[in-house]
Design an enzyme around this catalytic site. Structure first.
Site, short mmCIF file in Angstrom:
data_model
loop_
_atom_site.label_atom_id
_atom_site.label_comp_id
_atom_site.label_asym_id
_atom_site.label_seq_id
_atom_site.Cartn_x
_atom_site.Cartn_y
_atom_site.Cartn_z
CB THR A 196 91.21 37.10 40.77
OG1 THR A 196 91.70 35.85 40.30
CG2 THR A 196 89.85 36.92 41.41
NE ARG A 224 94.72 26.56 40.36
CZ ARG A 224 94.50 27.86 40.56
NH1 ARG A 224 93.59 28.49 39.87
NH2 ARG A 224 95.21 28.51 41.45
CB VAL A 225 88.88 24.86 41.67
CG1 VAL A 225 88.15 26.00 42.36
CG2 VAL A 225 87.99 24.24 40.60
N GLY A 226 91.10 27.37 42.01
CA GLY A 226 91.90 28.14 42.97
C GLY A 226 91.07 28.64 44.14
CG ASP A 227 92.24 32.40 45.69
OD1 ASP A 227 92.46 32.15 44.48
OD2 ASP A 227 92.34 33.55 46.16
N GLY A 248 95.83 36.34 43.28
CA GLY A 248 97.17 35.75 43.30
C GLY A 248 97.11 34.25 43.35
N GLY A 250 96.23 31.04 44.13
CA GLY A 250 95.11 30.56 44.91
C GLY A 250 95.45 29.48 45.92
N1 ASP Z 1 93.46 33.63 42.55
C1 ASP Z 1 93.26 33.13 41.22
C2 ASP Z 1 93.48 31.65 41.21
O1 ASP Z 1 94.38 31.16 41.86
C3 ASP Z 1 94.10 33.72 40.18
C4 ASP Z 1 94.47 35.16 40.25
O2 ASP Z 1 94.12 35.88 41.13
O3 ASP Z 1 95.15 35.65 39.37
O4 ASP Z 1 92.80 30.98 40.48
#
Ligand code: ASP
Length: 340
Positions: A196, A224-227, A248, A250
């Site tokens: 990210t 799905r949605v991450g951080d 990382g 999320g």
């Molecule tokens: N943080 C992002 C997520 O979880 C992915 C990433 O940083 O690689 O969607």
């Protein structure tokens, strides 16, 4: 009676003053920008075009994020890995020095989610728009609907992933050999890599802003949605204290409101690296065995222009640029690829 009231009020005022953190006064500063991963170097260069001319941190971070979104064959933007149904969905957010913020999640077929996020911030009373609604809003505001197609490297990675169709949300264990020469990466054991772009900046007038843009976890579950688009998880800016971003897994970042936590640690007086370490330790201490198999990296910049990062695993990098330095740096970590 009047005197008692006065005393009450003045002691309330004094305690409020005592609670005020230092550094509230907006003073001219040397601009600086930090971004996640080695690609952050180019992102910083784009952002620097704004910062070096005395421009606003908000414009700088948007510029940097847009550059990243323009790259095909990367882990951000429309060229990135799709979800497990083969569709690229993008997440992004932006936050300025006044705590204004905007975000989009699960946005499809729009090239610059960061700019849509900025429009959400500036044109709506809301913070987060998702899916079809976010796309509709983007189109209404002049964004072009791009064709629904995968970049060559994402297509290869997706076809490879389909062979096993294993839902294995593993993250950035950078020592595993990548099957694709360029990101988005599918690792040889069938797991996948995802990065990210998180950017935080301090401008010459002393204002801070940040932006995050990502395609999220490769081959993620649809919806799905991450951080990354969640304010307080993937990005947080408090112009009195500092700003932080993350990359990382999320889900782990959301669970601890990661970047808000980092900024709160800085408010308590910790320097950026220590603040990031304390947030990483929250994740690790809760479940050390689980943490051995995942990556989360935090990156922070404080109001004085000091920066620092910390990660669960070895391999997290970030890029810094100011008037007197330009480099890519590694950071301290808890596990050396799963080993203490
Ligand atoms: N943080 C992002 C997520 O979880 C992915 C990433 O940083 O690689 O969607």
């Amino acid at each position: 009676m009047e005197r008692r009231k006065f005393l009450q009020l003045s002691s309330f005022g004094a305690s409020m003053l005592a609670l005020k953190p230092p550094g509230i006064v907006k003073a001219p500063t040397n601009p600086i920008i930090v971004s996640t991963w080695a690609d952050g170097k180019r992102v910083n260069e784009e952002a620097w075009k704004v910062l070096s001319k005395g421009g606003r941190a908000l414009d700088a971070v948007e510029n940097g994020a847009r550059w990243m979104e323009d790259q095909i064959n990367c882990c951000v933007g429309l060229g990135a890995n799709p979800d497990r149904d083969g569709i690229v969905t993008l997440d992004s957010c932006i936050m300025d020095e006044h705590a204004n913020c905007g975000a989009v999640a699960a946005l499809e077929r729009i090239k610059h989610p960061v700019s849509v996020a900025r429009k959400v911030m500036e044109l709506t009373p809301h913070v987060l728009l998702v899916g079809q609604g976010a796309q509709q809003f983007a189109i209404e505001n002049g964004f072009k609907l791009e064709p629904q197609e995968l970049s060559p490297s994402a297509k290869d990675a997706y076809e490879k992933w389909l062979e096993k169709s294993e839902y294995k949300p593993e993250i950035n264990i950078e020592n595993k050999k990548s099957i694709n020469p360029a990101p988005p990466m599918l690792l040889e054991d069938g797991s996948f890599n995802h990065d990210t772009m998180g950017i935080v900046a301090l401008d010459a007038s002393g204002s801070m802003s940040g932006a995050v843009t990502t395609s999220g976890m490769g081959f993620k579950m649809r919806g799905r949605v991450g951080d990354s688009p969640i304010i307080g998880a993937g990005l947080f800016v408090d112009n009195e204290i500092g700003a932080a971003t993350s990359s990382g897994m999320g889900e782990e970042v959301i669970r601890i409101c990661g970047t808000h936590l980092v900024v709160e640690f800085m408010r308590q007086g910790y320097n950026p690296e220590t603040a990031c370490r304390l947030a990483v330790e929250r994740i690790v201490n809760r479940d050390p065995e689980k943490a051995k198999g995942l990556q989360v990296g935090f990156l922070a910049l404080d109001k004085r222009g000091r920066y620092g990062a910390y990660a669960v695993q070895k391999g997290f990098e970030f890029a810094v640029k100011s008037g007197n330095e330009e480099k890519i740096l590694g950071c301290k970590y808890v596990y050396d690829y799963g080993v203490t």
